[in-house]
Design a protein around this motif. Structure first.
Motif, mmCIF file in Angstrom:
data_model
loop_
_atom_site.group_PDB
_atom_site.id
_atom_site.type_symbol
_atom_site.label_atom_id
_atom_site.label_comp_id
_atom_site.label_asym_id
_atom_site.label_seq_id
_atom_site.Cartn_x
_atom_site.Cartn_y
_atom_site.Cartn_z
ATOM 1 N N UNK A 1 0.800 -1.224 0.000
ATOM 2 C CA UNK A 1 0.000 0.000 0.000
ATOM 3 C C UNK A 1 0.837 1.280 0.000
ATOM 4 N N UNK A 2 2.100 1.177 0.446
ATOM 5 C CA UNK A 2 2.970 2.362 0.507
ATOM 6 C C UNK A 2 3.233 2.950 -0.874
ATOM 7 N N UNK A 3 3.140 2.086 -1.891
ATOM 8 C CA UNK A 3 3.427 2.548 -3.255
ATOM 9 C C UNK A 3 2.290 3.407 -3.821
ATOM 10 N N UNK A 4 1.120 3.363 -3.149
ATOM 11 C CA UNK A 4 -0.023 4.105 -3.689
ATOM 12 C C UNK A 4 0.025 5.573 -3.268
ATOM 13 N N UNK A 5 -0.396 6.438 -4.162
ATOM 14 C CA UNK A 5 -0.519 7.855 -3.800
ATOM 15 C C UNK A 5 -1.860 8.052 -3.090
ATOM 16 N N UNK B 1 -9.263 6.616 -5.043
ATOM 17 C CA UNK B 1 -10.001 5.963 -6.129
ATOM 18 C C UNK B 1 -10.300 4.499 -5.790
ATOM 19 N N UNK B 2 -9.389 3.856 -5.037
ATOM 20 C CA UNK B 2 -9.667 2.491 -4.554
ATOM 21 C C UNK B 2 -10.895 2.478 -3.640
ATOM 22 N N UNK B 3 -10.925 3.474 -2.764
ATOM 23 C CA UNK B 3 -12.031 3.555 -1.822
ATOM 24 C C UNK B 3 -13.355 3.760 -2.569
ATOM 25 N N UNK B 4 -13.281 4.553 -3.593
ATOM 26 C CA UNK B 4 -14.469 4.787 -4.411
ATOM 27 C C UNK B 4 -14.908 3.491 -5.093
ATOM 28 N N UNK C 1 -14.532 0.549 -4.000
ATOM 29 C CA UNK C 1 -15.131 -0.308 -2.972
ATOM 30 C C UNK C 1 -16.525 0.185 -2.592
ATOM 31 N N UNK C 2 -16.641 1.503 -2.384
ATOM 32 C CA UNK C 2 -17.935 2.064 -1.979
ATOM 33 C C UNK C 2 -18.991 1.948 -3.063
ATOM 34 N N UNK C 3 -18.571 2.119 -4.292
ATOM 35 C CA UNK C 3 -19.526 2.018 -5.412
ATOM 36 C C UNK C 3 -19.745 0.565 -5.831
ATOM 37 N N UNK C 4 -19.104 -0.323 -5.098
ATOM 38 C CA UNK C 4 -19.222 -1.769 -5.354
ATOM 39 C C UNK C 4 -18.816 -2.157 -6.772
ATOM 40 N N UNK C 5 -17.840 -1.429 -7.308
ATOM 41 C CA UNK C 5 -17.292 -1.851 -8.591
ATOM 42 C C UNK C 5 -16.384 -3.064 -8.398
ATOM 43 N N UNK C 6 -15.834 -3.189 -7.213
ATOM 44 C CA UNK C 6 -14.983 -4.333 -6.885
ATOM 45 C C UNK C 6 -15.238 -4.753 -5.443
ATOM 46 N N UNK C 7 -15.181 -6.058 -5.214
ATOM 47 C CA UNK C 7 -15.298 -6.521 -3.827
ATOM 48 C C UNK C 7 -13.960 -6.255 -3.128
ATOM 49 N N UNK C 8 -13.957 -6.321 -1.827
ATOM 50 C CA UNK C 8 -12.738 -6.067 -1.021
ATOM 51 C C UNK C 8 -11.607 -7.024 -1.408
ATOM 52 N N UNK C 9 -11.840 -8.356 -1.427
ATOM 53 C CA UNK C 9 -10.729 -9.239 -1.822
ATOM 54 C C UNK C 9 -10.275 -9.033 -3.277
ATOM 55 N N UNK D 1 -10.388 -6.261 -4.964
ATOM 56 C CA UNK D 1 -9.662 -4.993 -5.009
ATOM 57 C C UNK D 1 -8.209 -5.155 -4.525
ATOM 58 N N UNK D 2 -8.062 -5.869 -3.417
ATOM 59 C CA UNK D 2 -6.712 -6.079 -2.888
ATOM 60 C C UNK D 2 -5.856 -6.813 -3.921
ATOM 61 N N UNK D 3 -6.434 -7.846 -4.508
ATOM 62 C CA UNK D 3 -5.705 -8.669 -5.474
ATOM 63 C C UNK D 3 -5.354 -7.835 -6.715
ATOM 64 N N UNK D 4 -6.316 -7.092 -7.200
ATOM 65 C CA UNK D 4 -6.152 -6.294 -8.408
ATOM 66 C C UNK D 4 -4.997 -5.300 -8.278
ATOM 67 N N UNK D 5 -4.849 -4.715 -7.095
ATOM 68 C CA UNK D 5 -3.792 -3.719 -6.898
ATOM 69 C C UNK D 5 -2.541 -4.308 -6.243
#
Ligand code: ZN
Length: 512
Positions: free
Chosen positions: A90-94, A100-103, A105-113, A115-119
């Protein structure tokens, strides 16, 4: 069969500031929104309930699947509520990328697991130190088995409250946070207070041990709940009105005296538990002042005689007197002897430190002789069954009277700047003004609906219930009918409805 609800798994995060002072650590605490029905207005740590997706989230260095899912829950809630992402990679993220990740998750474009995997992020159990599991006492419908995790806030990340369940949040030293509870400035649940108190001593080598040193950190429900210093809420099991299963007894104490309000339970084991709590306070050198009753209902007075007997037998003390309103005393008759009457406006002042001065308010409505107690110093109200933290208040004529009840609610609303209400059932109410307002609005809405039902030609309480109480189950219709009768009585007294000689109700005044 137990009516108590089963606790649901949840996780909370005690977030420590990056490079915090080891001797005086800072934590991020939050205030829950006043609008929340459950623990609204309380100070707490971020957290929430387990989500099905948490079971599908991999956690490094964790063999136990249950622990892994609760770590996932903790990490997810921390991200959702404060925007802080505790994940390896996560340190590599600005900051913008995290937003945008949080968005996503909140908009349910990606599930939590996903999202973690994708990034390319992964949770690691080494970042989440387990410091106990606390179970909500059975006085609430919403009960949680909450796993607490100590987490270091990553460098370069700054928590900020994302509007929703939380109203605000801030870094504060654990010591200062605990002191604000000691000064009666905030309301918090026992695990929050335990964490603050434990951290206030510093991040010592035995920190985890100290966190886990109480049985309540191992799922044993807390019995002696001190939402506010000097006010112990002690819920006891009673045959009360469902969904509630318990009534709150209060032990108000200072350096010298103890006052017991509503020793409620008819069950011997519960009476013993209450007596045990009282004995602890007495053993510290205090004396028992009096037993005080808010009102006559059996789920509030069921343990009075047993407590009196316990004090006589074990302490050989002169039995403490029982005090109540005259109308309560008259209704209890010979079953429970009342030694002293309490009148409206009188104060009960406990000798010792701090000085606690409780003003009695005669607040009929739920019961004729109902008393509330108000302490001006901390703006605390003991509300009996006039306002409760869980369940609803029944106004059942002739003991109950809706006109009186609304007047009593107005009187409570007029108390200057209330900070907490301790009701006869359920958790403390840390958003007192919002709650009183809600009670008044609810009753007035019902009244308006009942009046319009009568104006539309409904003539019996049964017809009115069927029309107005569409939000309650058929099983509850008997009780709803009692409430409708109470509203009708008030509408008659207000001159808006009449009861004809054949028993039917009509709008307006009639001559018969
Ligand atoms: Zn009651």
């Amino acid at each position: 069969m137990s009516l108590e609800s089963t606790p649901k798994d949840a996780a909370a995060v005690i977030l420590l500031r990056h490079h915090t002072d080891q001797n005086d650590p800072e934590v991020f605490w939050v205030r829950r929104s006043e609008k929340l029905a459950f623990l609204g207005g309380f100070y707490a740590f971020p957290g929430g309930q387990l989500d099905p997706s948490d079971a599908a989230t991999p956690v490094e260095n964790c063999v136990d699947t249950q622990t892994a899912s609760l770590i996932s829950c903790a990490a997810r809630e921390l991200f959702e509520e404060l925007g802080v992402l505790v994940a390896r990679g996560g340190d590599a993220l600005t900051k913008g990328q995290r937003a945008s990740l949080l968005d996503d998750l909140e908009q349910e474009r990606m599930s939590w697991p996903t999202l973690l995997k994708h990034y390319d992020l992964c949770l690691d159990s080494n970042d989440f130190t387990s410091v106990g599991r606390w179970v909500t006492p059975p006085f609430s419908a919403r009960r949680f088995d909450t796993w607490f995790f100590l987490v270091n806030c990553p460098a370069k990340q700054e928590p900020h409250v994302i509007p929703g369940e939380l109203e605000r949040g801030a870094w504060i030293t654990a010591r200062r946070a605990y002191e604000s509870w000691q000064r009666s400035e905030i309301i918090a649940v026992p695990p929050t207070l335990h964490a603050l108190k434990t951290l206030a001593t510093g991040l010592t080598g035995d920190l985890i041990e100290r966190f886990l040193s109480v049985p309540h950190a191992h799922r044993e429900p807390v019995r002696r709940i001190e939402f506010r210093p000097n006010y112990i809420c002690f819920p006891v099991r009673t045959p009360t009105k469902p969904p509630a299963t318990h009534t709150n007894c209060y032990l108000i104490y200072n350096s010298r005296e103890i006052l017991v309000v509503d020793p409620a339970s008819p069950d011997e084991d519960e009476q013993q538990a209450l007596a045990g709590c009282l004995d602890e306070l007495l053993a510290e050198g205090r004396i028992m002042r009096e037993i005080v009753l808010t009102h006559l209902h059996p789920d509030h007075v069921g343990g009075v005689n047993a407590l009196r007997q316990h004090l006589e037998e074990t302490h050989r003390a002169r039995a403490p007197g029982v005090a109540a309103h005259e109308l309560t005393a008259a209704a209890l008759g010979d079953d429970i002897r009342v030694d002293r009457f309490i009148t409206d406006g009188e104060t009960i002042e406990l000798e010792g430190e701090p000085r606690i001065s409780l003003r009695a308010l005669h607040t009929p409505g739920h019961a004729r002789g109902h008393l509330c107690f108000y302490e001006a110093r901390t703006r605390t109200l003991i509300s009996g069954d006039n306002i409760v933290g869980f369940g609803s208040v029944l106004i059942d004529p002739p003991e109950g009277n809706m006109r009186d009840y609304l007047a009593s609610l107005e009187r409570m609303r007029a108390l200057p700047n209330l900070s907490v209400i301790f009701g006869g059932h359920g958790p403390a109410i840390a958003n007192p003004n919002a709650r009183i307002q809600e009670y008044l609005a609810h009753r007035l809405e019902r009244e308006a609906n009942i009046l319009s039902a009568v104006r539309d030609g409904m003539t019996t309480s049964k017809e009115i219930v069927a029309r107005v109480y569409t939000d309650v189950s058929r099983k509850a219709h008997g009780m709803a009918e009692r409430a409708v009768l109470a509203h009708l009585e008030k509408l008659i007294a207000d001159g808006l409805v009449s009861r004809c000689s054949d028993g039917v109700y009509v709008a307006g005044r009639t001559s018969d």
